[in-house]
Design an enzyme around this catalytic site. Structure first.
Site, short mmCIF file in Angstrom:
data_model
loop_
_atom_site.label_atom_id
_atom_site.label_comp_id
_atom_site.label_asym_id
_atom_site.label_seq_id
_atom_site.Cartn_x
_atom_site.Cartn_y
_atom_site.Cartn_z
N LYS A 148 26.53 22.73 35.43
CA LYS A 148 27.97 22.52 35.28
C LYS A 148 28.61 23.28 36.43
CE LYS A 148 31.54 20.95 32.94
NZ LYS A 148 31.84 19.51 32.74
N TYR B 220 21.52 32.45 26.09
CA TYR B 220 20.77 32.85 24.89
C TYR B 220 20.45 34.35 24.89
CZ TYR B 220 19.57 28.37 22.65
OH TYR B 220 19.59 27.19 21.98
N ASP C 76 27.59 17.06 31.25
CA ASP C 76 28.28 16.06 30.42
C ASP C 76 27.86 14.66 30.84
OD1 ASP C 76 29.57 16.53 32.84
OD2 ASP C 76 31.60 16.41 32.04
N ASP D 229 18.42 22.90 25.47
CA ASP D 229 18.38 22.80 24.01
C ASP D 229 19.09 21.53 23.56
OD1 ASP D 229 18.04 23.64 21.29
OD2 ASP D 229 20.16 24.26 21.29
N ASP E 14 17.34 17.53 22.32
CA ASP E 14 17.57 16.85 21.04
C ASP E 14 18.05 15.43 21.28
OD1 ASP E 14 16.96 19.19 19.62
OD2 ASP E 14 18.62 18.91 18.21
C1 IPM Z 1 14.83 24.73 19.82
C2 IPM Z 1 15.61 25.30 18.66
C3 IPM Z 1 15.81 26.79 18.89
C4 IPM Z 1 16.62 26.94 20.16
C5 IPM Z 1 16.46 27.55 17.72
C6 IPM Z 1 15.72 27.35 16.43
C7 IPM Z 1 16.60 29.02 18.02
O1 IPM Z 1 16.80 24.61 18.49
O2 IPM Z 1 13.70 25.20 20.04
O3 IPM Z 1 15.33 23.82 20.47
O4 IPM Z 1 17.85 26.89 20.13
O5 IPM Z 1 16.00 27.14 21.20
MG MG Z 2 17.00 22.90 19.76
#
Ligand code: IPM
Ligand code: MG
Length: 361
Positions: free
Chosen positions: A192, A141, A224, A248, A252
């Site tokens: 990884k 990042y 993975d 990240d 999710d």
């Molecule tokens: C998160 C989001 C952010 C990230 C974005 C909005 C920059 O997806 O906080 O997980 O990738 O960190």
């Molecule tokens: Mg995110």
């Protein structure tokens, strides 16, 4: 002593969900003896519209001066074609890096009332309680060099750099081991290492740090496989620690195990426990302004703020109890709605949490 909270609603549903979290903080101020002063600032696309930058100086100053930051979400279709250097997301990334919030804690907890809201079978997810520790100010990042360049043959080439120093890995590893010590003492480090040298070093350093935590059972997993295991048998995990980008993605994934990404809070901490608190979901421009968004992730972020930055564990628990209570009352926003429940909007959900809090004075 008065505590200062910088409130940065951001964009899209960030504005609606933060308003509900503010109601909760006001209730804690009025009825529960919390002494928190809130001040609002602009970040993301709304800041860009007002001042051509996603992170105005005034917002950064406000965040730096505060004891804790509450953030909604940033981004939206409207700003997608802007140059990457001024996109809303840069506002969020700038806050994380300027405040040195290197440790991102993302709990994935399944509320038993929502076992049937998950797309996975109830027996796979029931009782789920995972903590993902994501490194937040390094890795791909932020790595340099980065950009898009034109090669000699005229073709364009995009490039980013995955970098971690030993000390960056060490400090996040310590947070992860400390977190594991307060939980079930199992830590899975995700990398990884079979392909990326940078994460080979990650594995080496995490293993070295583990010597200071003999009680914690450390395992390593390739990313993975970790993604697959999260949907196959998520309850095998207690604490996971991983890089910025892997965290990240995996967070999710873990969020969906709990029924909805609308339920998951997060804390981003610096080395002194100052933190920024935000739901892990985005600004959801498709439902923004429609009173549909789930404010519970943001309200639960307030609970994390009380626990980690404001030293108010008792109030943190009260907020969690209030969220449990509204779920018991079968109130559901659209994202967690299933048959037999009452569908409510963003504001009604926030009001219900406040009412539940008050009934627990
Ligand atoms: C998160 C989001 C952010 C990230 C974005 C909005 C920059 O997806 O906080 O997980 O990738 O960190
Ligand atoms: Mg995110």
């Amino acid at each position: 002593m008065t505590k200062k909270i910088a409130v940065l609603p951001g964009d899209g549903i960030g504005i609606e969900i933060t308003a509900e979290a503010v109601k909760v903080i006001e209730c804690l101020n009025n009825d529960f003896g919390l002494n928190a002063e809130m001040e609002q600032g602009l970040v993301g696309g709304s800041a860009y519209d007002a001042s051509q930058t996603p992170l105005p100086e005034a917002t950064l100053d406000l965040a730096k001066a505060a004891d804790a930051v509450l953030l909604g979400a940033v981004g939206g279709y409207k700003w997608e074609s802007l140059d990457i250097s001024v996109r809303p997301e840069k506002g969020l990334l700038g806050l994380r890096s300027e405040l040195e919030l290197f440790a991102n804690l993302r709990p994935a907890i399944l509320y038993p009332q929502l076992a049937h809201a998950s797309t996975l079978k109830a027996e796979i997810v029931s009782g789920l309680d995972i903590m993902i520790v994501r490194e937040l100010t390094g890795g791909i990042y932020f790595g340099q060099p980065r950009g898009v360049r034109t090669l000699e043959n005229g073709e364009q080439q995009g490039f980013n750099t995955l970098v971690y120093t030993e000390s960056e890995i060490e400090r996040i590893a310590h947070v992860a081991f400390d977190t594991a010590m307060k939980r079930n003492k199992r830590l899975c480090s995700v990398d990884k290492a079979n392909v990326l040298e940078c994460t080979e070093l990650w594995r080496e350093v995490v293993t070295r740090v583990s010597q200071a935590y003999p009680e914690v059972e450390l395992s390593h997993m390739y990313v993975d496989n970790a993604a697959m295991q999260l949907v196959r048998e998520p309850k095998q995990f207690d604490v996971m620690v991983t890089t910025n980008m892997f965290g990240d993605i995996l967070s999710d994934c873990a969020a969906m195990l709990t029924g909805s990404i609308g339920m998951l809070p997060s804390a981003s901490m610096d080395k002194n426990n100052k933190g920024m608190y935000e739901p892990i979901h985005g600004s959801a421009p498709d439902i923004a302004g429609q009173n549909m968004a789930n404010p519970l992730a943001t309200i639960l972020s307030v609970s994390m703020m009380l626990r980690y930055s404001l030293q108010a564990e008792e109030l943190a628990v009260k907020v969690e109890q209030a969220v449990n209570r509204v779920l018991d009352q079968k109130l559901r926003t659209a994202d967690i709605f299933t048959d037999g429940h009452t569908r409510v909007g963003t504001d009604a959900m926030g009001d219900a949490v406040v009412a539940a809090l008050r009934s627990n004075l």
